[in-house]
Design a protein around this motif. Sequence first.
Motif, short mmCIF file in Angstrom:
data_model
loop_
_atom_site.label_atom_id
_atom_site.label_comp_id
_atom_site.label_asym_id
_atom_site.label_seq_id
_atom_site.Cartn_x
_atom_site.Cartn_y
_atom_site.Cartn_z
N GLN A 1 63.63 104.05 70.03
CA GLN A 1 63.39 102.97 70.79
C GLN A 1 63.69 101.66 70.45
O GLN A 1 64.41 100.50 71.09
N SER B 1 55.68 98.99 73.41
CA SER B 1 56.82 98.38 73.75
C SER B 1 57.62 97.64 72.72
O SER B 1 56.71 97.03 71.88
N TYR C 1 60.66 108.93 67.86
CA TYR C 1 61.04 108.74 69.07
C TYR C 1 60.84 107.09 69.11
O TYR C 1 62.04 106.38 69.72
N PHE C 2 60.09 106.29 68.41
CA PHE C 2 59.96 104.77 68.62
C PHE C 2 60.85 104.47 67.48
O PHE C 2 61.33 103.05 67.96
N GLN D 1 54.24 105.73 75.59
CA GLN D 1 55.01 104.56 76.41
C GLN D 1 54.32 103.45 76.86
O GLN D 1 54.59 102.42 77.00
N ASN D 2 53.14 103.94 77.52
CA ASN D 2 52.31 102.93 78.36
C ASN D 2 51.57 102.00 77.32
O ASN D 2 51.19 101.07 78.00
#
Length: 309
Positions: free
Chosen positions: A86, A127, A82-83, A123-124
């Motif tokens: 991102q 970043s 996932y990242f 996600q929090n």
Amino acid sequence: MKKSERINQILRFINQKQHFTLQDLMQEFQISKRTALRDVSSLEEIGVPLYAEYGRYGGYRILNQMKLPPISFNTQEIIALYFAMQALGSYSNLPFQVSYRTIHEKFINELSESQKQEIARMQNRVSFQNAVQIEECKHLEILLMAAVQNIVLKIVYKNISRTIHPIAIYVLKEYWYCQAYDMDKMAYRVFRCDRISSAEITNIQPLEELKEITKLNSHSLWKPSENAVKFKWLINEEGIELFQKEHYPSMKMINELEKTYLIGTYEQNELGFIIKYLAKLGNTVKIIEPIILKESLRQYYKDLLENIE
């Protein structure tokens, strides 16, 4: 690693090798001989058609190639994937015109509720402050396929027609680049992909030596022209860190008498580029040669001061 997960990976490993030994399993999965023996027994229990071969070159052989179960990912692997996506989110142009948003939606839809919640919590906490891709690149797919399939292209670059054999594409500092052999100039060149306004396949045969060129390090393809200007700059530790973050095939670091230097060349029409690169390094470098480069750098700063005033 859980046993069920390891057994799944072993299935794929041995299905590819067809013949394997306990030592192979021990090295590949970092397990003991006892664990490897138990895993082989587990494979036999679930119906894997194994045949034991004895002797000096013995081991195990799969009688028939198996149909493997679908690939599954654990939570840590899913988060890593996932990242990774991102990190690519800021690049609007990817080869094959794949839509990042579509991939993202499909990926999320396949996750369980617990996995979605885990990613939401992550996600929090994580970043990626990526710089956004500045210019659109319309021909990435054809450039990549030409590189893979050894195809010569006719392109229009900065309104000039060029015949090139693409070797590789890469992204650097928010721009896509194509490394290629320029058939007209008979030299290796790097083209900024957003400046390629058209790209068409030709029937021109690439040079024979270019067919194996992908085995080389991409930096080894770059060669300065006869008119290139040599440079040598003294650099401190802070500058070394800046250099490691951004540098080009035409420059490298060397050590002499416990001091570090940047050496390399630049083409005469690249003076503006090399001055801006020097300005980024600031007072972390000292120009040793060429002396004329010092005056060009002084003029660059004078022009900046005039604009400020």
